[in-house]
Design a protein around this motif. Structure first.
Motif, short mmCIF file in Angstrom:
data_model
loop_
_atom_site.label_atom_id
_atom_site.label_comp_id
_atom_site.label_asym_id
_atom_site.label_seq_id
_atom_site.Cartn_x
_atom_site.Cartn_y
_atom_site.Cartn_z
N ILE A 270 0.85 -1.19 0.00
CA ILE A 270 0.00 0.00 0.00
C ILE A 270 0.88 1.25 0.00
CG2 ILE A 270 -1.78 1.28 1.28
CD1 ILE A 270 -2.66 -1.47 2.44
N THR A 271 0.57 2.18 -0.91
CA THR A 271 1.41 3.38 -1.02
C THR A 271 0.78 4.59 -0.34
OG1 THR A 271 0.39 3.85 -3.15
CG2 THR A 271 2.48 2.65 -3.19
N ALA A 272 -0.54 4.61 -0.24
CA ALA A 272 -1.18 5.76 0.39
C ALA A 272 -2.59 5.43 0.83
CB ALA A 272 -1.22 6.94 -0.58
N ILE A 273 -3.05 6.09 1.89
CA ILE A 273 -4.44 5.97 2.32
C ILE A 273 -4.92 7.34 2.78
CG2 ILE A 273 -3.84 5.25 4.69
CD1 ILE A 273 -6.41 3.45 4.55
N ILE B 99 1.89 2.21 6.66
CA ILE B 99 1.71 2.87 5.37
C ILE B 99 2.49 4.19 5.42
CG2 ILE B 99 0.02 3.79 3.71
CD1 ILE B 99 -2.09 1.98 5.08
N ASP B 100 3.23 4.48 4.34
CA ASP B 100 4.11 5.66 4.36
C ASP B 100 3.36 6.97 4.22
OD1 ASP B 100 6.33 4.14 4.75
OD2 ASP B 100 6.80 3.94 2.60
N ASN B 101 2.29 6.96 3.46
CA ASN B 101 1.59 8.22 3.18
C ASN B 101 0.15 8.13 3.66
OD1 ASN B 101 3.90 9.36 1.61
ND2 ASN B 101 3.45 7.56 0.35
N VAL B 102 -0.17 8.95 4.63
CA VAL B 102 -1.47 8.84 5.29
C VAL B 102 -2.05 10.23 5.48
CG1 VAL B 102 -2.70 8.05 7.34
CG2 VAL B 102 -0.67 6.81 6.57
N ASP B 103 -3.34 10.33 5.23
CA ASP B 103 -4.03 11.59 5.50
C ASP B 103 -5.38 11.26 6.13
OD1 ASP B 103 -4.69 14.21 5.52
OD2 ASP B 103 -4.14 14.57 3.42
N VAL B 104 -5.56 11.65 7.36
CA VAL B 104 -6.81 11.36 8.07
C VAL B 104 -7.41 12.69 8.51
CG1 VAL B 104 -7.84 10.27 10.10
CG2 VAL B 104 -6.00 9.10 8.87
N ASP B 105 -8.68 12.86 8.20
CA ASP B 105 -9.37 14.10 8.56
C ASP B 105 -10.72 13.71 9.15
OD1 ASP B 105 -11.20 16.36 8.25
OD2 ASP B 105 -9.55 17.32 7.16
N CYS B 106 -10.92 14.00 10.43
CA CYS B 106 -12.14 13.56 11.13
C CYS B 106 -12.88 14.76 11.71
CB CYS B 106 -11.80 12.61 12.27
SG CYS B 106 -10.98 11.11 11.78
#
Ligand code: FES
Ligand code: FES
Lengths: 165, 763
Positions: free
Chosen positions: B305-308, B340-347
């Motif tokens: 997996i490269t990004a989530i 995972i190296d690239n993660v963006d979480v917005d809650c």
């Protein structure tokens, strides 16, 4: 509202109570006779927490008018295993069939009725018979194992830790 | 070490099982008091309305009525919610707690007025006589509308958004550009109810010392402080005695009846009892939040997996309660147990005029775990690898860093738990249903869930042990017992450490005046927190006893051990003293035979909410579920045939209880996957009974096979982790994955009802 005197034999004891015509059996048991083992979970016949035996048959005390039970013989959880635990009660303890315990009285009464009718129920028969008794905690696995373990003349196997994979 | 343990690890029943199985245990509603009044609550019929006036005159005039209270009668009607934490955390984590509606109502079922009367019938009658003049307001019922700037405002603030947390790592756009396969979906989960079998109940009275005493079914006895604030009393004039609970699951974490009965008892000077009906329970208490979750994930052809990216919107309903806390759990768990190296979480969490959301077993984890695990399985399929393979390739391992920046220093049982669950379900030949229309499928999911409260709350627990002169032991610990054996586990620890049989240990729990405060029974924290506090106290006493015996036996304390009520020289077990004799020596010589200990969790600061990084939780429990289902292609009905639950629980203190949690947790969220949903129409709950809110019965529940792994890597006593909430975390995505395996449709909107499955099959 006018009250009537009714006679009940509860757990082997003759009791007479004054009830209103619309009084439910669950309230008479809990409030007048102080038998609080019978639980209120829904009040509309959907959870089984109030199950008692009426003439040996399981009924929901929240759906029965006390007046209609006049003269009847009733067994509540307090009447099961009062001297010495019933094998089904012991099986509940040994199989981890009890968590919060709020469903337990109704569940034990129902299981007792099943085993009286059918001493060696299959898993499918157990599930079908207790389907009206809701348990939110255990997921039923322990309860079913407990009832199943009673299926050989009151003897039940004690549970042991499951094998490690 | 394992073999030496006498009590730990053995399947012993709970001490409370005997009274429970005989119907002798008194729950909150089973207590009555002389002169007791009965309370009833008037609840709003409207989800959003202005209260123009309330006229209580007719209700007050009714014979038997002793008090009618509205917001103006509450000394401090608007306070700030606290949940028993040791530290003030402010900053959005503590919000308005309003006892009775004032000016406007925010949800159907909100408490507007209280009545106490001589009989329940009179109280019920009086509630009907209270006249409230409402002016209905438009309200907002869809959280996606509620976040718009021009939306109807639920509260007094000029925005409905109550929390906004972000967490990022690396560069997601770069990660997606490197991906060979990208999947993007929106997932939805509904409001669900806890449906503990015991409805909320409590009795309040003023004792002969003038102390306002409340006996109540609660997960948080520390609410005595909140009640004191509402009444303007010193905290030491309010006492909460917690009863054994008939289930809680997070629904009895917020204040339920406490403030109501406290106000009525204070006003009337009489004991007051209040028990909710089932319908009222549905309307009055919190729900697990409705979430809308946009997920995007990308991977290389080889499955890495490269990004989530996860954008999460939580419907917090009418009042904040624990919504920001729940959202923090979601923020930490949104990207799953993956490296995972690239993660963006917005809650985000926003108010609506729906029932309020708060704690429910899993606390923000089951929602995001459903979405994350679902998209991972879909990604695996697109790449052409199995659901297990993609997890083996990407799951975090010891030494890795989570998306939120926490380094996994301790043992991580991934992918082990997934492998074992998957192998166990595949051990049996696939069932061939007789019915042509039925298709069988298997699925799996993994998960991580924390145990212990968020570390910025600075959580503590205390426990007190006293050794009696006859060799029995008394434990006092303010732990509420929900039925998971919270109290019994502490007895087991004491029995182990002091070498006495379990039957000689007696415990007193859940009383703010008489037991040391042990914190809430929430957050899967009691075995970890109170277990450690109890272990610490027991070890101090053990040391004292050994030291005294050492003098008698002419050895050092280190050479001694205790078991079977004897203290003996480990190398020469025949050289021993009866425990009771050592106790009598100590007692005669003034050696203290009691001890109270406090255990502190790790403490951290409140994280940067615009980029949550680092430690937020003490530790995680890792687990997996595998499920086998039969789907009827004609009716869309799903039957769950088999469930395997596999967890690294660190250490099994008692197999009966540990497996009980795993079995119960699986079925609890099997309902989440298939049937449970609070059906709302513009803020009105349409299914507030067991007839229409369908939870699993014995007929629906398959046998659950529990596999427990014991890494001994947990932070709890003897290396235990927590299992209560984690136990339900991954079953819903496993069932949804199994449905896909059976009939090729992926349900992205829980619950997976027959209608949704049929519609998807036809599409
Ligand atoms: S209380 Fe009678 S069935 Fe639920
Ligand atoms: S043990 Fe709690 S409902 Fe069955």
């Amino acid at each position: 509202m006018e009250t009537h005197q009714i006679e009940l034999t509860v757990n082997g004891r003759r009791r007479s109570v004054n009830v209103k015509p619309n009084e439910l059996l669950i309230n008479v048991l809990r409030n007048d006779l102080h038998l609080t083992g019978t639980k209120y979970g829904c009040g509309i016949g959907e959870c089984g927490a109030c199950t008692v035996l009426l003439e040996g048959k399981p009924v929901l005390a929240c759906l029965i008018l006390a007046a209609s039970a006049n003269g009847a013989t009733i067994t509540t959880i307090e009447g099961i295993g009062a001297e010495k635990l019933d094998p089904v009660q012991e099986a509940f303890i040994d199989h981890g069939a009890i968590q919060c315990g709020f469903c337990t009285p109704g569940m034990v009464v129902t299981a007792k009725a099943l085993l009286d009718e059918n001493p060696q129920p299959t898993e499918a028969e157990i599930k079908d018979y207790i389907r009206g008794n809701v348990c939110r905690c255990t997921g039923y696995t322990g309860i079913i194992k407990a009832v199943q373990s009673c299926g050989c003349g009151g003897e039940h196997k004690k549970v042991t830790a499951k094998k490690q994979p | 070490m394992q073999d030496k343990l006498k009590s730990i690890g053995k399947p012993s029943p709970k001490h409370d099982d005997l009274v429970k199985v005989s119907g002798r245990l008194n729950y909150a509603e089973d207590y009555s008091m002389p002169g007791m009044l009965y309370a009833k609550v008037l609840r709003s019929k409207y989800p959003a309305a202005k209260i123009l006036s309330i006229n209580t005159a007719r209700a007050e005039a009714l014979p038997g009525v002793k008090a009618v209270l509205t917001a103006k009668d509450v000394p401090y009607n608007n306070t700030i919610t606290k949940f028993g934490q040791s530290k003030d955390v402010g900053g959005g984590f503590e919000a308005l707690y309003r006892v009775l509606a004032e000016d406007k109502v925010r949800f159907t079922g909100e408490a507007v007025a209280l009545v106490a009367a001589e009989t329940l019938a009179q109280a019920e009658e009086a509630v009907k006589l209270i006249e409230v003049d409402y002016e209905p307001l438009p309200g907002v019922y869809n959280v996606e509308d509620a976040v718009q700037p021009d939306s109807y405002k639920v509260g007094e603030e000029d925005t409905n958004i109550i929390a906004h947390f972000k967490s990022h790592k690396g560069d997601v756009e770069k990660g997606f550009s490197e991906a060979d396969v990208i999947v993007e979906n929106t997932y939805r989960v509904p409001f669900v109810d806890h449906t503990y079998l015991e409805p909320e109940s409590g009795t309040a009275w003023i004792d002969d010392q003038g102390v306002l005493t409340i006996r109540v079914s609660t997960q948080v006895i520390e609410h005595f402080r909140g009640v004191a604030k509402v009444l303007g009393l010193p905290e030491n004039r309010v006492r909460v005695i917690g009863t054994m609970l008939g289930g809680g699951f997070g629904g009895k974490e917020d204040i339920t009846v406490e403030s109501f009965i406290a106000l009525l008892a204070w006003k009337t000077g009489r004991p007051v009892k209040l028990t909710y009906t089932r319908e009222e329970s549905f309307l009055a208490h919190s729900k697990r939040h409705r979430y809308v979750m946009h997920y995007k994930i990308g991977a290389k052809k080889d499955g890495i997996i490269t990004a989530i990216k996860a954008e999460i919107l939580s419907d917090s309903g009418a009042y904040p309660y624990l919504s920001p806390w729940v959202l923090m759990y979601s923020t930490v768990c949104a990207a799953g147990p993956y490296s995972i190296d690239n993660v963006d979480v917005d809650c985000k969490s926003a108010l609506t005029n729906n029932p309020f959301g708060s704690a429910n077993r899993g606390f923000g984890s089951p929602q995001v775990n459903f979405a994350c695990e679902s998209i991972i399985s879909e990604l695996a399929e697109k790449i052409g690898i199995t659901p297990l393979e993609i997890r083996e390739k990407n799951c975090i391992r010891q030494g890795n860093v989570l998306a939120g920046g926490m380094k996994m220093d301790r043992y991580v049982a991934l992918p082990d738990v997934g492998v074992q669950a998957w192998e166990a379900i595949n051990e049996q030949p696939k069932l061939k249903p007789a019915d042509e229309s039925k298709k069988v499928g298997r699925g799996m999911a993994i998960g991580m869930m924390t145990y212990g409260r968020m570390t910025f709350l600075h959580d503590t627990s205390r426990s007190h042990i006293r050794v009696e002169l006859d060799g029995s032991v008394t434990v006092r610990c303010g732990v509420p017992d929900l039925g998971g054996g919270q109290a019994a586990s502490l007895c087991q620890i004491v029995a182990e450490e002091l070498g006495v049989p379990l039957s000689k240990v007696r415990i007193y729990i859940s009383d703010t005046a008489l037991t040391p405060l042990a914190g809430t029974t929430t957050a899967t924290r009691q075995l970890y927190m109170s277990g450690n506090a109890t272990l610490k106290a027991a070890r101090v006493l053990r040391e004292r006893l050994l030291t005294r015996a050492a003098a008698e036996l002419n050895v050092t304390a280190a050479e001694l051990d205790i078991a079977d009520e004897k203290i003996f020289v480990t190398a020469v077990p025949d050289r021993s003293l009866p425990l009771k004799q050592v106790i009598l020596f100590c007692s005669g010589e003034g050696v203290e035979l009691f001890h109270e200990a406090q255990f502190n969790a790790p403490f951290t600061d409140v994280p940067d909410l615009s980029n949550v990084q680092g430690q937020v939780h003490p530790d995680f429990t890792f687990g997996a579920h595998a499920a086998e289902v039969a789907v009827d292609t004609e009716t869309g009905e799903v039957e769950v045939l088999n469930i395997v639950s596999c967890f690294d629980v660190g250490r099994v203190l008692n197999p009966l209880r540990c497996e009980g949690q795993m079995e119960g947790g699986s079925i609890y969220c099997m309902g989440y996957a298939l049937t449970e949903e609070i059906i709302l129409e513009d803020g009105i709950t349409l299914n507030s009974s067991f007839t229409d809110y369908v939870i699993p019965t014995a007929l629906d529940a398959p046998h659950v096979q529990s596999i427990t792994l014991e890494s001994k890597a947990g932070l709890g006593p003897y290396g235990a982790k927590g299992i209560g909430e984690p136990a339900c975390n991954s079953i819903a995505p496993a069932i949804i994955d199994a449905i896909y395996d059976a009939v090729g449709v992926r349900i992205k909107d829980l619950p997976a009802t027959p209608e949704k499955i049929l519609a998807a099959l036809k599409a």
